[in-house]
Scaffold this motif. Sequence first.
Motif, short mmCIF file in Angstrom:
data_model
loop_
_atom_site.label_atom_id
_atom_site.label_comp_id
_atom_site.label_asym_id
_atom_site.label_seq_id
_atom_site.Cartn_x
_atom_site.Cartn_y
_atom_site.Cartn_z
N ALA A 12 -2.38 9.05 6.71
CA ALA A 12 -1.29 8.07 6.56
C ALA A 12 0.09 8.72 6.60
O ALA A 12 1.04 8.14 7.15
N THR A 13 0.22 9.92 6.05
CA THR A 13 1.52 10.60 5.98
C THR A 13 2.13 10.75 7.37
O THR A 13 3.33 10.52 7.56
N GLY A 40 -2.07 -1.39 -3.05
CA GLY A 40 -0.72 -1.56 -3.58
C GLY A 40 0.04 -0.27 -3.44
O GLY A 40 -0.56 0.79 -3.21
N VAL A 89 4.38 16.37 0.78
CA VAL A 89 3.24 15.71 0.12
C VAL A 89 2.91 16.45 -1.17
O VAL A 89 2.87 17.68 -1.19
N SER A 105 1.05 5.30 -4.13
CA SER A 105 -0.05 4.38 -3.78
C SER A 105 -0.79 3.96 -5.04
O SER A 105 -0.98 4.78 -5.95
N SER A 133 0.86 -1.20 0.00
CA SER A 133 0.00 0.00 0.00
C SER A 133 0.89 1.24 0.00
O SER A 133 2.10 1.15 0.23
N GLY A 134 0.26 2.38 -0.19
CA GLY A 134 0.99 3.64 -0.10
C GLY A 134 1.46 3.88 1.33
O GLY A 134 2.54 4.43 1.57
N THR A 135 0.64 3.46 2.28
CA THR A 135 1.02 3.61 3.69
C THR A 135 2.27 2.79 4.00
O THR A 135 3.21 3.29 4.63
N ALA A 141 1.67 9.75 -3.28
CA ALA A 141 0.48 8.90 -3.38
C ALA A 141 -0.54 9.48 -4.37
O ALA A 141 -1.27 8.75 -5.01
N GLN A 142 -0.56 10.82 -4.47
CA GLN A 142 -1.55 11.47 -5.35
C GLN A 142 -0.92 11.99 -6.64
O GLN A 142 -1.62 12.56 -7.47
N ASP A 147 5.94 12.14 -0.60
CA ASP A 147 4.67 11.39 -0.55
C ASP A 147 3.95 11.67 -1.87
O ASP A 147 3.25 12.68 -2.02
N LYS A 207 -6.52 6.40 -6.91
CA LYS A 207 -5.34 7.24 -7.21
C LYS A 207 -5.14 7.30 -8.72
O LYS A 207 -5.69 6.48 -9.45
N LEU A 231 5.40 4.45 2.60
CA LEU A 231 5.93 5.51 3.48
C LEU A 231 6.61 4.91 4.70
O LEU A 231 7.69 5.34 5.11
N THR A 259 -3.09 16.85 4.92
CA THR A 259 -2.82 15.66 4.11
C THR A 259 -3.68 14.53 4.63
O THR A 259 -4.33 14.65 5.68
N PHE A 260 -3.66 13.41 3.91
CA PHE A 260 -4.31 12.21 4.40
C PHE A 260 -3.51 11.71 5.62
O PHE A 260 -2.29 11.80 5.64
N PHE A 286 -3.88 2.56 -4.60
CA PHE A 286 -5.28 2.49 -4.16
C PHE A 286 -6.15 2.81 -5.39
O PHE A 286 -5.78 3.65 -6.20
C1 PLP Z 1 -3.77 7.66 -0.33
C2 PLP Z 1 -2.68 8.33 0.38
C3 PLP Z 1 -1.76 7.64 1.19
C4 PLP Z 1 -1.93 6.19 1.57
O1 PLP Z 1 -2.02 5.31 0.52
P1 PLP Z 1 -2.75 3.88 0.76
O2 PLP Z 1 -2.38 3.12 -0.49
O3 PLP Z 1 -4.21 4.15 0.88
O4 PLP Z 1 -2.16 3.26 1.96
C5 PLP Z 1 -0.72 8.35 1.74
N1 PLP Z 1 -0.57 9.67 1.53
C6 PLP Z 1 -1.44 10.37 0.78
C7 PLP Z 1 -1.20 11.83 0.58
C8 PLP Z 1 -2.53 9.73 0.19
O5 PLP Z 1 -3.40 10.46 -0.54
#
Ligand code: PLP
Length: 384
Positions: A86-87, A210, A147, A197, A57-59, A175-176, A173, A202, A62, A83-84, A199
């Motif tokens: 997870a960061t 993933g 991010v 990420s 995953s993106g998490t 992810a986006q 980061d 995304k 990181l 931010t989301f 997800f």
């Molecule tokens: C979606 C996202 C994540 C986490 O990704 P996952 O694949 O959902 O674990 C981390 N940081 C940001 C900024 C995100 O948008």
Amino acid sequence: MQFIDLKAQQKRIHAQLMENISRVLEHGQYILGPEIKELEKKLGDHVGVKHAVSCASGTDALLMALMAYGVGPGDAIFTTPFTFVATAEVISLLGATPVFVDIEPDTFNMDPDRLGDAVAALKERNPGKHPLPKGLEKLTARGIIAVDLFGQCADYGRINRVAKEHGLFVIEDAAQSFGAEQDSAKACSLADMAATSFFPAKPLGCYGDGGMVFTNDDGLAMKLDSIRVHGKGSDKYDNVRIGINGRCDTLQAAILLAKFAVFPEEITLRQEVASRYNNLLGPIGGITCPVVRPGNLSAWAQYSVLCGNRDAALDALKEARIPTAVYYPKPLHVQGAYAYLRYRAEDFPVSMKSAAGIFSLPMHPYLEAQDQAMIADVIQKAYK
Ligand SMILES: *Cc1c(COP(=O)(O)O)cnc(C)c1O
């Protein structure tokens, strides 16, 4: 209307998806099968980085990046509260402390000037210079997670300069922002390491979870490869460090390979959708369209606008059955999970103001002009 229409894309690449999935079912190597290596090679080449390590995953991407640097208790990691979760979550999971830095009002990305202030304030133990978390006496500045919010890269020219001056590492980061560019370099290549990420929602998404970590550093890449499989050494029953089960499924890699074939074209389509929105919404008083800084190409993970009277716009769009979302309604420094850091709401005024006025409209490569015109019409009427 869909907020993110994954069906339109699926229709386009259906045959290839089925072929790729069938191949995995035939060879049966569901974990770290051949498609994993193929995907890592393709995406690494695409972003122009030597090592690409897929993960769950993106998490996890990181988390693994921080683990490769050996981050732990006593370490301060600078990031933004807008931010989301997870960061910042991965920083806390390792026992390290997130030190928040406010964002720029137009890009919603980390403000490099405020970053410089925050690092200096921590080194001087001077919360008068910049808001600092509880327990600051025991913290050592280690690194930065910037991010790339909504698909636009943070200002890495300036962020990397602050990092270098203070001996900090930088993690992007992304992810986006997979597919974005800054000064002709691709997102995921702009810092010491990058995490993205896959997800489903995304810009490049799979059909589950993933992620991927990118770095040019051979030593860090070796550690990532080990951390991903329980800290393996010569094999998985030789454990040389603490790791995780962070592997990406072969099936997800096979799906991503089918999606990646049309991805560059989808990035172009996203530019067209965004520019149609800009033309339609720009003239409406009370709406501020997204700002893309010179030298940047956004991956447009979200098309997010600022407005004075958000409820009026959201109510009208809901009435017209147009899906919207608010990213993010509550910055991290005011979330219950981060109350232990003892920040005050007013410590990060730009994040608070953005959270109060922002919302995102439907955004995907296959959004049609007529739907966008209808959306703009609803917003215009809401403001009359
Ligand atoms: C979606 C996202 C994540 C986490 O990704 P996952 O694949 O959902 O674990 C981390 N940081 C940001 C900024 C995100 O948008």
